[in-house]
Design an enzyme around this catalytic site. Structure first.
Site, short mmCIF file in Angstrom:
data_model
loop_
_atom_site.label_atom_id
_atom_site.label_comp_id
_atom_site.label_asym_id
_atom_site.label_seq_id
_atom_site.Cartn_x
_atom_site.Cartn_y
_atom_site.Cartn_z
N ARG A 109 3.98 5.76 -44.84
CA ARG A 109 5.21 5.01 -45.28
C ARG A 109 4.96 3.79 -46.26
O ARG A 109 3.87 3.37 -46.30
CB ARG A 109 6.12 4.84 -44.29
CG ARG A 109 5.66 4.54 -43.11
CD ARG A 109 4.97 3.13 -42.62
NE ARG A 109 5.84 2.12 -43.37
CZ ARG A 109 5.22 0.98 -43.83
NH1 ARG A 109 3.85 0.79 -43.94
NH2 ARG A 109 6.21 0.05 -44.16
N GLN A 111 8.18 -1.28 -37.84
CA GLN A 111 6.98 -1.82 -38.76
C GLN A 111 6.41 -2.95 -38.60
O GLN A 111 5.33 -3.21 -38.89
CB GLN A 111 7.60 -1.20 -40.10
CG GLN A 111 8.10 0.08 -40.23
CD GLN A 111 9.33 0.51 -40.56
OE1 GLN A 111 10.07 -0.06 -39.47
NE2 GLN A 111 9.70 1.42 -40.85
N ASP A 141 11.72 -1.06 -51.95
CA ASP A 141 11.42 0.44 -52.16
C ASP A 141 12.15 0.82 -53.86
O ASP A 141 11.76 1.83 -53.90
CB ASP A 141 12.29 1.21 -51.09
CG ASP A 141 11.35 1.14 -49.78
OD1 ASP A 141 11.45 -0.01 -49.16
OD2 ASP A 141 10.71 2.08 -49.59
N LYS A 187 13.73 -2.46 -46.56
CA LYS A 187 14.06 -2.00 -45.27
C LYS A 187 15.44 -2.71 -44.87
O LYS A 187 15.57 -3.67 -45.17
CB LYS A 187 12.88 -2.41 -44.47
CG LYS A 187 12.66 -2.18 -43.00
CD LYS A 187 13.22 -0.60 -42.62
CE LYS A 187 12.34 0.26 -43.38
NZ LYS A 187 12.98 1.68 -43.34
O1 MRU Z 1 10.67 3.15 -44.18
P1 MRU Z 1 9.60 2.54 -44.57
O2 MRU Z 1 8.50 2.10 -43.58
O3 MRU Z 1 8.77 3.53 -45.61
O4 MRU Z 1 9.84 1.11 -45.42
C1 MRU Z 1 9.09 0.22 -45.94
C2 MRU Z 1 9.75 -0.85 -46.68
O5 MRU Z 1 10.89 -1.02 -46.71
C3 MRU Z 1 8.78 -1.66 -47.43
O6 MRU Z 1 9.01 -3.13 -47.25
C4 MRU Z 1 8.73 -1.14 -48.70
O7 MRU Z 1 8.42 0.14 -48.86
C5 MRU Z 1 7.78 -2.03 -49.66
S1 MRU Z 1 6.28 -1.58 -49.14
C6 MRU Z 1 5.11 -2.47 -50.33
#
Ligand code: MRU
Length: 350
Positions: A45, A201, A242, A253
């Site tokens: 992820r 996370q 994202d 997130k």
């Molecule tokens: O749901 P996830 O764990 O994939 O979400 C990840 C995030 O929100 C991170 O902050 C984002 O992808 C940036 S990663 C360098």
């Protein structure tokens, strides 16, 4: 140091992020459908890491294809791309990687004369391209780190949310890459990591990754951030993204928006570190960014154990949008963008 993801003779190997921090185990996906499922289930992820996995998943699918004609291979490419594209909707790096792989696929087919050569070249070239996406991502993160390190104080505490580290990328990290670069430059940085409900996370991944790297990290629950900001305990907030819309609105997130508002209220700079592959100039504002809605079971249960009354209604939007007015700067591999974001982000691509 662990490897988040790599291409091997046996398939696409990735550290299983659902098992961290209890166990450091690796999973090898031997079929593109397994890669798609690993992305969906968050074995891997983080936007840039999802992009790398998407590229490798497509390469694996095309390499193993039994197509006997170019038309069949093309049809199969679309089936593979579609399967990979349907895993997670918010991280734009996924669609960026699919587009990049499709362009390389078509270009490679066009460059060969015979049907046999076209198929053989496409298979080989896509494997190469997927590995290139991984290598580039690590270099991009290191550049983000170099540009961002100057923004952090000589000494102080930086708050981060979710995991935007080596685990979320090909390696090194975006937000954590900036922290790594600042620490390497001799700055005395301590990190506060939000636990990041409901998937944790921050607790499971950021705390693990930073501790492994000997960067001082303190874990807090998400609802403690305002308290520490108000008491002067946080000098900067830095997060990943994202998807960043053309106007600078940032999807990240769930809980990021709350932090940005709290940071502004407490006059703390709020930085977003992300590669250009996360900036989506085709999306004009955050209102247009699709927000993944995950299973409410991830809210009502932890590791299969109920943490709420049975049958209770719950919601799980996995991301939120921080309006650009809360963002002090966006740190990319080509340097910083500040307001007015529409012009500045566009200029980065020039
Ligand atoms: O749901 P996830 O764990 O994939 O979400 C990840 C995030 O929100 C991170 O902050 C984002 O992808 C940036 S990663 C360098």
């Amino acid at each position: 140091m662990f490897k988040t993801i790599e291409w091997t003779e046996d398939g696409v190997r990735m550290i299983d992020q659902t098992r961290l921090p209890a166990e450091e185990v690796y999973r090898t996906c031997r079929d593109y459908r397994e890669v798609a499922e690993a992305i969906r289930a968050m074995v891997i992820r983080g936007a840039p890491a999802i992009g790398v996995a998407a590229g490798m998943g497509i390469a694996l699918g095309v390499k193993d294809s039994a197509a006997r004609t170019v038309a069949e291979l093309r049809a199969e490419f679309e089936t593979i791309a579609d399967t990979i594209s349907k895993t997670r909707p918010t991280a734009v790096n996924l669609f960026w990687a699919v587009k990049r792989m499709r362009e390389v696929f078509e270009k490679t087919l066009a460059a060969q004369a015979s049907e046999t050569d076209k198929r053989a070249a496409a298979r080989a070239r896509l494997v190469e391209e997927a590995q290139r996406i991984l290598a580039e991502d690590i270099a991009v993160n290191q550049a983000i780190g170099r540009h961002g390190a100057a923004l952090l104080p000589e000494a102080g505490t930086v708050l981060t949310h979710c995991n935007a580290g080596a685990l979320a990328t090909g390696g090194y990290g975006t937000a954590l890459g900036v922290i790594r670069a600042a620490v390497a430059a001799g700055k005395k940085i301590k990190v506060f990591a939000d636990e990041t409900r409901p998937f944790l996370q921050g607790a499971r991944l950021t705390a693990w990754e930073l501790a492994k790297d000997n960067i001082p990290v303190t874990l807090i629950t998400d609802n403690m951030a305002g308290h520490f900001m108000q008491r002067g305990g946080i000098q900067a907030v830095i997060v990943g993204a994202d998807r960043i819309a053309a106007n600078g609105d940032v999807a990240n997130k769930i809980g990021t928006y709350t932090l940005a508002v709290l940071a502004k209220e407490n006059s703390i700079p709020f930085y977003v570190a992300a590669p250009l592959s996360t900036i989506d100039l085709n999306t004009s504002s955050g209102d247009e960014i699709p927000i993944e809605e995950r299973s409410p079971r991830e809210v009502t249960h932890w590791a299969g154990v109920p943490t709420a009354p049975e049958g209770i209604e719950a919601r799980h939007p996995a991301f939120d949008v921080t309006p650009h007015r809360y963002v002090t700067a966006i740190i990319t591999e080509r340097g910083l963008a500040r307001a007015p974001y529409t012009a500045r982000l566009k200029a980065l691509f020039a």
